[in-house]
Design a protein around this motif. Structure first.
Motif, PDB file in Angstrom:
ATOM      1  N   SER B 257      -6.234  28.369 -22.656  1.00 56.37           N
ATOM      2  CA  SER B 257      -5.708  28.872 -21.237  1.00 56.37           C
ATOM      3  C   SER B 257      -6.493  29.646 -20.570  1.00 56.37           C
ATOM      4  N   ARG B 266     -12.033  21.862 -18.207  1.00 53.95           N
ATOM      5  CA  ARG B 266     -10.808  21.963 -17.492  1.00 53.95           C
ATOM      6  C   ARG B 266      -9.711  22.834 -18.291  1.00 53.95           C
ATOM      7  N   TRP B 267      -8.811  23.207 -17.621  1.00 53.61           N
ATOM      8  CA  TRP B 267      -7.681  23.940 -18.216  1.00 53.61           C
ATOM      9  C   TRP B 267      -7.036  23.073 -19.458  1.00 53.61           C
ATOM     10  N   GLY B 268      -6.699  23.571 -20.557  1.00 56.27           N
ATOM     11  CA  GLY B 268      -6.297  22.602 -21.586  1.00 56.27           C
ATOM     12  C   GLY B 268      -5.494  21.767 -21.268  1.00 56.27           C
ATOM     13  N   GLU B 269      -5.651  20.620 -22.203  1.00 58.02           N
ATOM     14  CA  GLU B 269      -4.753  19.622 -22.017  1.00 58.02           C
ATOM     15  C   GLU B 269      -3.378  19.743 -23.168  1.00 58.02           C
ATOM     16  N   THR B 270      -3.731  20.663 -24.141  1.00 55.98           N
ATOM     17  CA  THR B 270      -2.600  21.001 -25.054  1.00 55.98           C
ATOM     18  C   THR B 270      -1.467  21.681 -24.148  1.00 55.98           C
ATOM     19  N   GLU B 271      -0.433  20.989 -24.471  1.00 58.06           N
ATOM     20  CA  GLU B 271       0.990  21.336 -24.128  1.00 58.06           C
ATOM     21  C   GLU B 271       1.218  22.723 -24.573  1.00 58.06           C
ATOM     22  N   ILE B 272       1.804  23.751 -24.020  1.00 56.37           N
ATOM     23  CA  ILE B 272       2.539  24.878 -24.327  1.00 56.37           C
ATOM     24  C   ILE B 272       3.930  24.310 -24.731  1.00 56.37           C
TER      25      ILE B 272
END
Lengths: 323, 336
Positions: B257, B266-272
């Motif tokens: 993040s 790029r900003w993380g693809e992992t979902e919060i």
């Protein structure tokens, strides 16, 4: 596509006891619907003044000296005070810095949202207002139950999202967010920025993000405008700005950023930002500029438009155009 | 040899009122040592509510631990009296977050520097005091003529924060607790303040505990890092290893993040996973369970630390097959 927002030669001065301070010295730019502009600069460079001027909330001793702000073809600077009251929130919404601390602690979130709608639409029925509030809360990822809560029951990120919900209640064409995440930690910051991005797409508005976190700009905006001493030094797309900044100040700003591959290198910008009351002659950046020439000390550089919709305020480029 | 600072199983629990059974564990069972002969910069990172400021307050002696003890040079700081207490007060200094709030607007900045000099009787004469002041101001990169005799409102945020560092430095501290020293300063001034702090460690042998939520600056200044979440240690070790190759799901989310000023990252693809509003505080297991994408059955119990490499340990059952690291051995994975 026609730009939804056009700012033409906007000028703001503050009349202080110590003299006149030109906080915004002629800003010109435009934004298309759905576009995101990042406005960066050091404290006192005029970022917030620009935002306030666009919603006409500059208070004495400040004054808008000249210029136009066109939203969707309507010139906001020519509206009467009453018309402007209606235009705020319905055409242009401003979410000020620290907005989350401005929620009223003694009324529920829902009634604060209702107030905002009532102010613009006196005849609205209670159910239609409630629907509107519920949808706005949903679009910022909050449960409808939040409307029944008080500000102190919410976390910082949730309060910030409530403020965004209030900002989008009347589907404005332009949303100005002044440092929306400066008090939040990185994970919450990402959630809030993703929320802004999503509501922007839902209502097709243009977004202006004010801040000094270049990292956030790189991740979020399409265009970056670098301000210094009340002037837009460079306006270019985010990829141009980060790979090939051309204004010496923008260059210094980009190279001062901490990156992963230059551990332990701290490269600040030498010198201090000038006081607006005592601006240096010529280009305001020349005392700190590594490429300053004689002309920079005497003449204020003109704004030069370069290919690829870039605008830059520097003598280095005005000469090239003349040659 | 005695340690400069030693935390033994320190916990801090805040309870609400006399009768309420709800208690918040701000910091759970942390053991830590800092050596006096090897000055280092250690980062304590985490989001709001992770217990990082509680740790700072404990180290500075502003609050006392609920359980456990804190030793400074072998002495329990809550038992210090008289001259020893003064030495501790002098040698452990702090720099706080807000460079605008710590100044008294009625005094010139000289006041902030002369008070500690007089209090600890560091100078015999006015001239000597003046000498100390100019020396320390120069050490933090300020010209004494630019700042002495000025009122706080006449100075920029960066100048004020450097004066705060100078105030701490006047006392020749052994340990500096810096609680978010640059989060309210303009980006262009951050670099110079961090550089000043690093100079203190390098040239004056001051150990620094750098408390922050900003992992970018932590990466640039610190040697080791402790990542906290809701009062528990999630991951510890060498700062390079952890920032470049985080193993704990929370650290990964945190690093994912960070808005890097880099278009290729790029900003993380992992979902919060969970929203903060959905998380309840009263689980007995891993504190990160509710937000963790890898949650498993064993996570209902609090995970111990597992050692992943010489300078890297994470508190997560994903690394169960690695050797465990007893909580009181935490410092062994922190490089100095």
């Amino acid at each position: 596509m026609d730009p939804i927002l056009k700012v033409i030669d906007l000028q703001v001065s503050y009349y202080t006891d110590a003299g006149r301070a030109t906080a915004l010295a002629g800003a010109t730019f435009s934004l298309n619907p759905g576009e995101k502009l990042g406005l960066v600069g050091e404290s006192g460079s005029g970022k917030s003044t620009m935002a306030l001027a666009m919603v006409r909330m500059i208070k004495p001793p400040g004054r808008i000296e000249a210029g136009q702000v066109l939203v969707d073809g309507v010139n906001l600077t020519a509206l009467s005070e009453k018309e402007m009251l209606q235009a705020r929130l319905s055409k242009i919404a401003y979410i000020p810095q620290g907005a989350m601390n401005s929620l009223n602690p003694v009324t529920r979130i829902g009634s604060q949202m209702t107030d905002a709608v009532r102010a613009h639409d006196r005849g609205a029925s209670k159910t239609s207002i409630d629907d509107r509030c519920r949808l706005a809360l949903e679009s910022v990822d909050l449960k409808p139950g939040v409307a029944q809560m008080y500000a102190h029951e919410l976390s910082g990120g949730m309060k910030q999202r409530v403020c965004i919900a209030i900002g989008i209640l009347l589907k404005p064409k332009v949303i100005i967010c002044d440092e929306p995440t400066s008090a939040l930690d990185v994970v919450t910051q990402r959630q809030v920025m993703e929320t802004i991005d999503r509501v922007k797409d839902q209502i097709g508005a243009a977004v202006i993000l004010i801040g000094h976190d270049m990292g956030l700009m790189a991740q979020f905006v399409d265009k970056v405008a670098v301000m210094y001493a009340g002037r837009l030094m460079e306006v270019s797309t985010v990829s141009q700005m980060f790979t090939d900044p051309i204004h010496p100040y923008a260059k210094a700003l980009i190279s001062s950023l901490p990156r992963l591959d230059n551990k332990g290198v701290f490269q600040g910008i030498p010198g201090l930002a000038p006081s607006l009351l005592r601006l240096p002659s010529g280009c305001p950046f020349h005392p700190r500029c590594s490429q300053a020439m004689d002309i920079c000390r005497t003449d204020i550089p003109p704004s030069v438009t370069l290919p690829g919709e870039r605008a830059v305020l520097c003598h280095l480029f005005s000469e090239k155009v003349q040659l | 040899m005695t340690h400069l600072l030693e935390l033994k199983n320190v916990s801090k629990v805040y309870s609400r009122g006399l009768l309420s059974k709800i208690a918040t564990t701000a910091l759970a069972d942390i053991s830590l040592t800092l050596e006096s002969d090897k000055p280092t910069i250690m980062t304590v990172a985490g989001e709001s509510g992770s217990g990082k400021t509680t740790l700072a307050m404990l180290l500075l002696g502003f609050i006392t631990p609920t359980t456990g003890q804190i030793f400074y040079k072998g002495e329990d700081i809550s038992q210090l009296r008289g001259a020893e207490r003064m030495t501790y007060r002098r040698e452990v200094q702090a720099v706080f977050q807000d460079p605008f709030a710590v100044f008294n607007p009625f005094y010139t900045v000289d006041h902030l520097l002369t008070v500690p000099i007089n209090r600890f009787k560091l100078a015999k004469s006015k001239k000597e005091a003046r000498g100390i002041m100019t020396d320390t101001l120069e050490a933090v990169g300020l010209h004494p003529d630019d700042v002495l005799g000025k009122f706080p409102h006449q100075l920029s945020g960066g100048q004020r924060q450097r004066i705060n560092v100078a105030r701490a430095l006047v006392l020749r501290p052994k340990l500096l607790v810096a609680d978010e020293p640059v989060s309210m300063v303009d980006a262009s001034l951050r670099a110079s303040i961090l550089d000043t702090l690093r100079g203190l460690q390098r040239d004056y042998g001051v150990s620094i505990i750098y408390i922050t939520h900003d992992l970018t600056t932590a990466y640039h200044i610190a040697k080791s890092i402790i990542v906290l979440y809701r009062g528990n240690v999630m991951e510890v070790g060498d700062v390079d290893t952890i920032i470049k190759d985080p193993q704990h799901p929370y650290t990964r989310l945190l690093i994912d993040s960070i808005p890097w000023p880099d278009l290729s990252r790029r900003w993380g693809e992992t979902e919060i996973k969970a929203k903060e509003s959905d998380i309840s505080d009263h689980g007995t297991g891993c504190k990160f369970l509710a937000r963790c994408p890898f949650a498993m059955d064993p996570c209902q119990n609090p995970p111990p630390l597992f050692r992943l490499s010489e300078y890297h340990a994470a508190s997560c059952y994903q690394y169960e097959e690695q050797p465990g690291l007893p909580a009181d051995q935490l410092s062994s994975v922190l490089p100095v």
